[in-house]
Design a protein around this motif. Structure first.
Motif, PDB file in Angstrom:
ATOM      1  N   MET A  59      -6.925   6.239  -9.264  1.00  0.00           N
ATOM      2  CA  MET A  59      -5.633   5.781  -8.772  1.00  0.00           C
ATOM      3  C   MET A  59      -5.864   4.335  -8.334  1.00  0.00           C
ATOM      4  N   ILE A  60      -4.974   3.435  -8.734  1.00  0.00           N
ATOM      5  CA  ILE A  60      -5.084   2.025  -8.372  1.00  0.00           C
ATOM      6  C   ILE A  60      -4.384   1.846  -7.018  1.00  0.00           C
ATOM      7  N   VAL A  61      -5.136   1.383  -6.009  1.00  0.00           N
ATOM      8  CA  VAL A  61      -4.614   1.278  -4.646  1.00  0.00           C
ATOM      9  C   VAL A  61      -4.939  -0.087  -4.042  1.00  0.00           C
ATOM     10  N   MET A 114       0.842  -1.191   0.000  1.00  0.00           N
ATOM     11  CA  MET A 114       0.000   0.000   0.000  1.00  0.00           C
ATOM     12  C   MET A 114       0.878   1.241   0.000  1.00  0.00           C
ATOM     13  N   SER A 115       0.231   2.366  -0.219  1.00  0.00           N
ATOM     14  CA  SER A 115       0.963   3.633  -0.224  1.00  0.00           C
ATOM     15  C   SER A 115       1.268   4.047   1.209  1.00  0.00           C
ATOM     16  N   GLU A 116       2.249   4.917   1.363  1.00  0.00           N
ATOM     17  CA  GLU A 116       2.582   5.429   2.694  1.00  0.00           C
ATOM     18  C   GLU A 116       1.401   6.222   3.257  1.00  0.00           C
ATOM     19  N   ALA A 130       0.979  -5.228   6.208  1.00  0.00           N
ATOM     20  CA  ALA A 130       1.152  -4.202   5.177  1.00  0.00           C
ATOM     21  C   ALA A 130       2.635  -3.916   4.926  1.00  0.00           C
ATOM     22  N   ARG A 131       2.932  -3.616   3.692  1.00  0.00           N
ATOM     23  CA  ARG A 131       4.263  -3.174   3.295  1.00  0.00           C
ATOM     24  C   ARG A 131       4.083  -1.907   2.467  1.00  0.00           C
ATOM     25  N   ILE A 132       4.833  -0.874   2.824  1.00  0.00           N
ATOM     26  CA  ILE A 132       4.747   0.388   2.087  1.00  0.00           C
ATOM     27  C   ILE A 132       5.511   0.229   0.783  1.00  0.00           C
TER      28      ILE A 132
END
Length: 154
Positions: free
Chosen positions: A103-105, A4-6, A70-72
């Motif tokens: 935006m693909i998240v 995922m994003s920060e 989760a991994r940023i």
């Protein structure tokens, strides 16, 4: 493990802190106040507060598991010309010429109102790995869509 994003990670972390430091103490105080009123068998406030406590504790456990796995994602290692996680995609629906930007998240960050589409959605799955100028056909619950990728950016 889920990337995922920060920004998404920090948003989930902030929600977890809110649940643990504000919501849970508030509901525990409400339980204590309701308990002090006496007979718990017919005390609506007590039972409502206990249900709310269960909901909050469940939400806390869920958020903890999400953050644990989760991994940023480092944006500097992502490809900028193909659709993937954290890509911003401008599309045209060929059936009605409607323009869309998403935006693909990760699924935990998805919010269509904010223009954030889950990587696990049928549309994002069809777009993944494609480039600007490509046209994709996507099966969605309402039928089939043809989308033209106008641009891909990070």
């Amino acid at each position: 493990m889920e990337y995922m994003s920060e920004e998404g990670y920090n948003k989930i972390l902030a929600e977890l802190k809110q649940l643990e430091s504000v919501d849970l103490p508030r509901v525990r105080e409400a339980i204590a106040e309701a308990r002090a009123q006496g007979d718990l068998s017919e005390n609506f406030e007590y039972h409502a507060a206990k249900r709310e406590q269960g909901r909050i504790l469940s939400r806390i456990r869920f958020k903890q598991r999400v953050l644990e796995h989760a991994r940023i994602l480092d944006r500097t290692i992502l490809e900028t010309d193909t659709v993937g996680l954290l890509s911003k995609v401008e599309l045209t629906n060929l059936a009605n010429n409607a323009k869309m930007t998403y935006m693909i998240v990760s699924p935990h960050e998805a919010d269509i109102k904010e223009g954030k589409m889950s990587i696990k959605s049928p549309i994002a799955q069809a777009l993944t790995g494609k480039k600007a100028g490509d046209t994709v056909t996507v099966k969605v619950p309402a039928g089939t869509m043809q989308l033209h990728i106008d641009s891909v950016t990070l």
